[in-house]
Motif scaffolding. Structure first.
Motif, PDB file in Angstrom:
ATOM      1  N   UNK A  14      26.889 106.497  21.835  1.00 41.80           N
ATOM      2  CA  UNK A  14      26.296 107.756  22.131  1.00 41.80           C
ATOM      3  C   UNK A  14      26.148 107.921  23.885  1.00 41.80           C
ATOM      4  N   UNK A  15      26.775 108.887  24.433  1.00 45.45           N
ATOM      5  CA  UNK A  15      26.817 108.884  25.857  1.00 45.45           C
ATOM      6  C   UNK A  15      25.460 109.707  26.275  1.00 45.45           C
ATOM      7  N   UNK A  16      25.167 109.420  27.375  1.00 46.48           N
ATOM      8  CA  UNK A  16      23.665 109.833  27.917  1.00 46.48           C
ATOM      9  C   UNK A  16      23.833 111.521  27.835  1.00 46.48           C
ATOM     10  N   UNK A  17      24.973 111.977  28.256  1.00 46.48           N
ATOM     11  CA  UNK A  17      25.146 113.617  28.134  1.00 46.48           C
ATOM     12  C   UNK A  17      24.943 114.134  27.064  1.00 46.48           C
ATOM     13  N   UNK A  18      25.245 113.641  25.820  1.00 47.03           N
ATOM     14  CA  UNK A  18      25.054 113.897  24.494  1.00 47.03           C
ATOM     15  C   UNK A  18      23.534 113.677  24.013  1.00 47.03           C
ATOM     16  N   UNK A  19      22.949 112.746  24.580  1.00 49.86           N
ATOM     17  CA  UNK A  19      21.516 112.484  24.408  1.00 49.86           C
ATOM     18  C   UNK A  19      20.652 113.462  24.958  1.00 49.86           C
TER      19      UNK A  19
ATOM     20  N   UNK B 176      13.809 117.426  21.573  1.00 49.50           N
ATOM     21  CA  UNK B 176      12.784 116.094  21.632  1.00 49.50           C
ATOM     22  C   UNK B 176      12.285 115.548  20.281  1.00 49.50           C
ATOM     23  N   UNK B 177      12.132 116.678  19.542  1.00 46.95           N
ATOM     24  CA  UNK B 177      11.865 116.244  17.990  1.00 46.95           C
ATOM     25  C   UNK B 177      13.066 115.594  17.224  1.00 46.95           C
ATOM     26  N   UNK B 178      14.154 116.181  17.490  1.00 50.07           N
ATOM     27  CA  UNK B 178      15.311 115.641  16.764  1.00 50.07           C
ATOM     28  C   UNK B 178      15.563 114.077  17.456  1.00 50.07           C
ATOM     29  N   UNK B 179      15.435 113.976  18.704  1.00 51.09           N
ATOM     30  CA  UNK B 179      15.748 112.677  19.414  1.00 51.09           C
ATOM     31  C   UNK B 179      14.631 111.581  18.858  1.00 51.09           C
ATOM     32  N   UNK B 180      13.446 111.776  18.713  1.00 55.08           N
ATOM     33  CA  UNK B 180      12.381 110.954  18.087  1.00 55.08           C
ATOM     34  C   UNK B 180      12.943 110.528  16.611  1.00 55.08           C
ATOM     35  N   UNK B 181      13.431 111.575  15.840  1.00 63.29           N
ATOM     36  CA  UNK B 181      13.875 111.451  14.565  1.00 63.29           C
ATOM     37  C   UNK B 181      15.110 110.288  14.619  1.00 63.29           C
ATOM     38  N   UNK B 182      15.725 110.502  15.343  1.00 59.30           N
ATOM     39  CA  UNK B 182      17.286 109.863  15.613  1.00 59.30           C
ATOM     40  C   UNK B 182      16.947 108.374  16.161  1.00 59.30           C
ATOM     41  N   UNK B 183      15.911 108.298  16.889  1.00 61.95           N
ATOM     42  CA  UNK B 183      15.596 106.812  17.289  1.00 61.95           C
ATOM     43  C   UNK B 183      15.008 105.976  16.156  1.00 61.95           C
ATOM     44  N   UNK B 184      14.191 106.758  15.253  1.00 59.60           N
ATOM     45  CA  UNK B 184      13.549 105.889  14.006  1.00 59.60           C
ATOM     46  C   UNK B 184      14.708 105.485  13.324  1.00 59.60           C
ATOM     47  N   UNK B 185      15.838 106.553  12.958  1.00 62.21           N
ATOM     48  CA  UNK B 185      17.078 106.183  11.998  1.00 62.21           C
ATOM     49  C   UNK B 185      17.708 105.125  12.838  1.00 62.21           C
ATOM     50  N   UNK B 186      17.931 104.955  13.917  1.00 58.56           N
ATOM     51  CA  UNK B 186      18.853 104.055  14.500  1.00 58.56           C
ATOM     52  C   UNK B 186      18.147 102.678  14.533  1.00 58.56           C
ATOM     53  N   UNK B 187      16.738 102.675  14.681  1.00 59.45           N
ATOM     54  CA  UNK B 187      16.052 101.438  14.604  1.00 59.45           C
ATOM     55  C   UNK B 187      16.237 101.065  13.244  1.00 59.45           C
TER      56      UNK B 187
ATOM     57  N   UNK C 261      25.953  97.537  20.678  1.00 66.65           N
ATOM     58  CA  UNK C 261      25.835  98.812  20.844  1.00 66.65           C
ATOM     59  C   UNK C 261      24.761  99.789  20.571  1.00 66.65           C
ATOM     60  N   UNK C 262      24.328  99.350  19.141  1.00 65.27           N
ATOM     61  CA  UNK C 262      23.227 100.335  18.612  1.00 65.27           C
ATOM     62  C   UNK C 262      22.175 100.016  19.540  1.00 65.27           C
ATOM     63  N   UNK C 263      21.977  98.723  20.085  1.00 67.95           N
ATOM     64  CA  UNK C 263      20.418  98.498  20.551  1.00 67.95           C
ATOM     65  C   UNK C 263      20.457  99.216  21.886  1.00 67.95           C
ATOM     66  N   UNK C 264      21.679  99.319  22.569  1.00 66.90           N
ATOM     67  CA  UNK C 264      21.858 100.018  23.754  1.00 66.90           C
ATOM     68  C   UNK C 264      21.516 101.630  23.555  1.00 66.90           C
TER      69      UNK C 264
ATOM     70  N   UNK D 100      15.526 106.090  24.038  1.00 69.38           N
ATOM     71  CA  UNK D 100      13.890 105.991  24.546  1.00 69.38           C
ATOM     72  C   UNK D 100      13.737 106.174  25.952  1.00 69.38           C
ATOM     73  N   UNK D 101      14.521 105.958  26.812  1.00 77.54           N
ATOM     74  CA  UNK D 101      14.576 106.076  28.152  1.00 77.54           C
ATOM     75  C   UNK D 101      14.558 107.928  28.218  1.00 77.54           C
TER      76      UNK D 101
END
Length: 64
Positions: free
Chosen positions: A1-6, A11-22, A45-48, A54-55
């Protein structure tokens, strides 16, 4: 996933996506320990991607 897409994700969806990716990363590591993955670089790739998300989340917290 590119930084631009992130940056486009809320914010709410980003937190959920982080949890799912972890969870996905944890599952990939378990599967790789049992039987080697076809493409073990996917773990990297997933770790990055998680680190990028998170950044971005932390930058949003600091900019409030």
């Amino acid at each position: 996933m590119k930084t631009k897409e992130i940056r486009e994700i809320e914010t709410k969806d980003l937190a959920e996506k982080i949890s799912a990716e972890e969870q996905k990363l944890h599952q990939m590591k378990l599967n790789h320990a049992i039987a080697p993955l076809q493409n073990p670089s996917e773990i990297k790739m997933v770790r990055r991607d998680i680190a990028r998300m998170k950044t971005e989340l932390r930058q949003r917290e600091l900019n409030k």
